[in-house]
Scaffold this active site. Structure first.
Site, PDB file in Angstrom:
ATOM      1  N   GLY A   8     117.605 106.711  -5.863  1.00 53.58           N
ATOM      2  CA  GLY A   8     117.059 107.802  -5.037  1.00 53.58           C
ATOM      3  C   GLY A   8     115.591 107.562  -4.725  1.00 53.58           C
ATOM      4  O   GLY A   8     114.782 108.481  -4.650  1.00 53.58           O
ATOM      5  N   GLY A  11     113.583 109.456  -1.922  1.00 54.38           N
ATOM      6  CA  GLY A  11     113.547 110.924  -1.914  1.00 54.38           C
ATOM      7  C   GLY A  11     112.120 111.425  -2.114  1.00 54.38           C
ATOM      8  O   GLY A  11     111.178 110.634  -2.197  1.00 54.38           O
ATOM      9  N   ARG A  36     121.184 104.471   1.307  1.00 57.13           N
ATOM     10  CA  ARG A  36     121.047 104.036   2.708  1.00 57.13           C
ATOM     11  C   ARG A  36     119.761 103.209   2.803  1.00 57.13           C
ATOM     12  O   ARG A  36     118.696 103.696   2.396  1.00 57.13           O
ATOM     13  CB  ARG A  36     120.922 105.286   3.600  1.00 57.13           C
ATOM     14  CG  ARG A  36     121.388 105.105   5.008  1.00 57.13           C
ATOM     15  CD  ARG A  36     121.437 106.424   5.761  1.00 57.13           C
ATOM     16  NE  ARG A  36     120.518 107.414   5.250  1.00 57.13           N
ATOM     17  CZ  ARG A  36     120.563 108.707   5.620  1.00 57.13           C
ATOM     18  NH1 ARG A  36     121.476 109.107   6.467  1.00 57.13           N
ATOM     19  NH2 ARG A  36     119.729 109.575   5.137  1.00 57.13           N
ATOM     20  N   TYR A 140     124.774 122.806  -8.185  1.00 57.06           N
ATOM     21  CA  TYR A 140     123.635 121.960  -8.592  1.00 57.06           C
ATOM     22  C   TYR A 140     123.236 122.260 -10.039  1.00 57.06           C
ATOM     23  O   TYR A 140     123.126 121.353 -10.864  1.00 57.06           O
ATOM     24  CB  TYR A 140     122.468 122.251  -7.664  1.00 57.06           C
ATOM     25  CG  TYR A 140     121.154 121.593  -8.015  1.00 57.06           C
ATOM     26  CD1 TYR A 140     120.074 122.356  -8.466  1.00 57.06           C
ATOM     27  CD2 TYR A 140     120.968 120.222  -7.880  1.00 57.06           C
ATOM     28  CE1 TYR A 140     118.853 121.768  -8.770  1.00 57.06           C
ATOM     29  CE2 TYR A 140     119.748 119.628  -8.173  1.00 57.06           C
ATOM     30  CZ  TYR A 140     118.696 120.403  -8.615  1.00 57.06           C
ATOM     31  OH  TYR A 140     117.482 119.811  -8.917  1.00 57.06           O
ATOM     32  N   LYS A 144     123.487 119.993 -13.488  1.00 58.52           N
ATOM     33  CA  LYS A 144     122.318 119.695 -14.316  1.00 58.52           C
ATOM     34  C   LYS A 144     122.586 120.074 -15.783  1.00 58.52           C
ATOM     35  O   LYS A 144     122.182 119.363 -16.698  1.00 58.52           O
ATOM     36  CB  LYS A 144     121.074 120.411 -13.785  1.00 58.52           C
ATOM     37  CG  LYS A 144     120.552 119.857 -12.460  1.00 58.52           C
ATOM     38  CD  LYS A 144     120.169 118.384 -12.557  1.00 58.52           C
ATOM     39  CE  LYS A 144     119.622 117.829 -11.263  1.00 58.52           C
ATOM     40  NZ  LYS A 144     119.352 116.383 -11.324  1.00 58.52           N
ATOM     41  N   ILE A 169     108.762 121.016  -6.761  1.00 56.45           N
ATOM     42  CA  ILE A 169     107.710 119.998  -6.673  1.00 56.45           C
ATOM     43  C   ILE A 169     107.099 120.027  -5.283  1.00 56.45           C
ATOM     44  O   ILE A 169     107.805 120.011  -4.270  1.00 56.45           O
ATOM     45  CB  ILE A 169     108.274 118.584  -6.949  1.00 56.45           C
ATOM     46  CG1 ILE A 169     108.956 118.530  -8.332  1.00 56.45           C
ATOM     47  CG2 ILE A 169     107.157 117.533  -6.862  1.00 56.45           C
ATOM     48  CD1 ILE A 169     108.057 118.723  -9.533  1.00 56.45           C
TER      49      ILE A 169
HETATM   50  C1  VAH Z   1     115.745 122.407  -5.674  1.00 58.93           C
HETATM   51  N1  VAH Z   1     113.638 121.188  -5.672  1.00 58.93           N
HETATM   52  O1  VAH Z   1     115.166 123.313  -5.068  1.00 58.93           O
HETATM   53  C2  VAH Z   1     114.876 121.379  -6.432  1.00 58.93           C
HETATM   54  C3  VAH Z   1     114.540 121.843  -7.814  1.00 58.93           C
HETATM   55  C4  VAH Z   1     113.721 123.723  -9.248  1.00 58.93           C
HETATM   56  C5  VAH Z   1     114.114 123.296  -7.880  1.00 58.93           C
HETATM   57  O2  VAH Z   1     115.558 121.586  -8.714  1.00 58.93           O
HETATM   58  O3  VAH Z   1     116.946 122.290  -5.684  1.00 58.93           O
END
Ligand code: VAH
Length: 316
Positions: A8, A11, A36, A140, A144, A169
């Site tokens: 990644g 990214g 890619r 997501y 995790k 971030i």
């Molecule tokens: C998201 N930037 O928004 C990521 C992150 C805490 C947020 O895991 O999915």
């Protein structure tokens, strides 16, 4: 000799992490990979196309380059993960399991980015502790939590895997990749370019955030810490500052007084509402000396300066 693979690598975090790693370990010792290949690669740029769900391809790359460290950033973020849950599970879980299995097989150190998305509606919203209820409402977040359990499982088998529950971030060099905290990056670019932004969460939505230089320092600090200092092998809580969308807009207005922020919440509001507002990261601070440097004012000052400079250079 550190021979590093970054998955990644193109990214938001990967792009800045590759530069920091090449500065620290030497350009020829850091291999970028992504599903890619980017256009216009120069000869010297070490880039490999890699689908992390393809174990054979991963093992071939590791053996060819004699990789001994993997920063595994390939993944699908929260908003995109809700739009493509199957792909989110496949890349985030099967991709990580391939990396951890390879780490066990070849004796590789691994960094895994977890997220505050592991927390859910029943996790404490303020000063969220290192160990608490994790009931994520997004695919997501589920990937995790699963990823953290996989890290713990492989650590018990001797793999040196280390992980951080990253907050939102903020950076200027590469665009964010389809997360819920993307508003905190988009707002800067829109404020500089157009003087206005329509934010997809409510003004009072407050989330834990971190400026990219702090995030890079945290990742390298964790990976370079003595193994005996690492007492958490699932993933460390870590944060820098928490602020609301309205507080961010107000801080930007100190630099761009004509900036106007509108609010039009979309499906990402429910994701943001399920996450904590303030994280307790005392364990990371105690174990390996984590300390953030950038507060909201410093982040805004540097982001506005850098984006303004780049947009002038581009002749906007
Ligand atoms: C998201 N930037 O928004 C990521 C992150 C805490 C947020 O895991 O999915």
């Amino acid at each position: 000799m550190n021979k590093i693979l970054v998955t990644g690598a193109r990214g938001q975090i990967g792009s800045d992490l590759v530069s920091a790693l090449r500065e620290h370990y030497g350009a020829t010792n850091v291999i970028e990979s992504g599903w890619r290949a980017p256009p216009h690669l120069s000869e010297s740029q070490l880039f490999e196309s890699l689908d992390v769900t393809d174990q054979r391809q991963l093992y071939k790359l590791i053996e060819y380059h004699q990789i001994d460290t993997i920063y595994h950033l390939a993944g699908v973020l929260s908003a995109k993960g809700e739009q493509h849950p199957e792909r989110c599970w496949n890349v985030n879980v099967n991709g990580l399991r391939n990396v951890l299995e390879a780490a066990k097989c070849f004796g590789i150190q691994v960094f895994f980015p977890s997220s505050i998305a592991v927390f859910g509606p029943h996790s404490p919203k303020l000063d969220t502790p290192q160990v608490t209820v994790e009931d994520p409402t997004t695919m997501y977040g589920i990937t995790k939590v699963t990823g953290e359990l996989l890290c713990q499982y492989y650590a018990q088998q001797g793999v040196d895997v280390r992980s951080l529950r990253l907050p939102g971030i903020i950076s200027y060099s590469a665009p964010p990749g389809g997360g819920t905290t993307d508003f905190a990056v988009e707002m800067f670019h829109a404020a500089v370019q157009f003087g206005t932004y329509t934010c997809f969460v409510r003004p009072e939505t407050r989330l834990p955030m971190m400026y990219m230089p702090d995030a890079i320092r945290a990742i390298l600090g964790l990976m370079q810490a003595a193994p005996t200092a690492i007492t958490i092998r699932s993933s460390y809580n870590i944060t820098a500052v928490s602020f609301s969308a309205a507080e961010l807009a107000a801080e930007i207005q100190k630099h761009l007084p004509d900036f106007v922020c509108h609010y039009k919440p979309d499906f990402r509001q429910a994701i943001a509402d399920s996450w904590p507002s303030v994280i307790d990261d005392s364990r990371a601070r105690a174990d390996w000396g984590w300390k953030h440097k950038y507060n909201l004012a410093a982040i805004v000052e540097e982001m506005i300066g850098e984006i303004g400079f780049r947009s002038q250079k581009a002749g906007n």
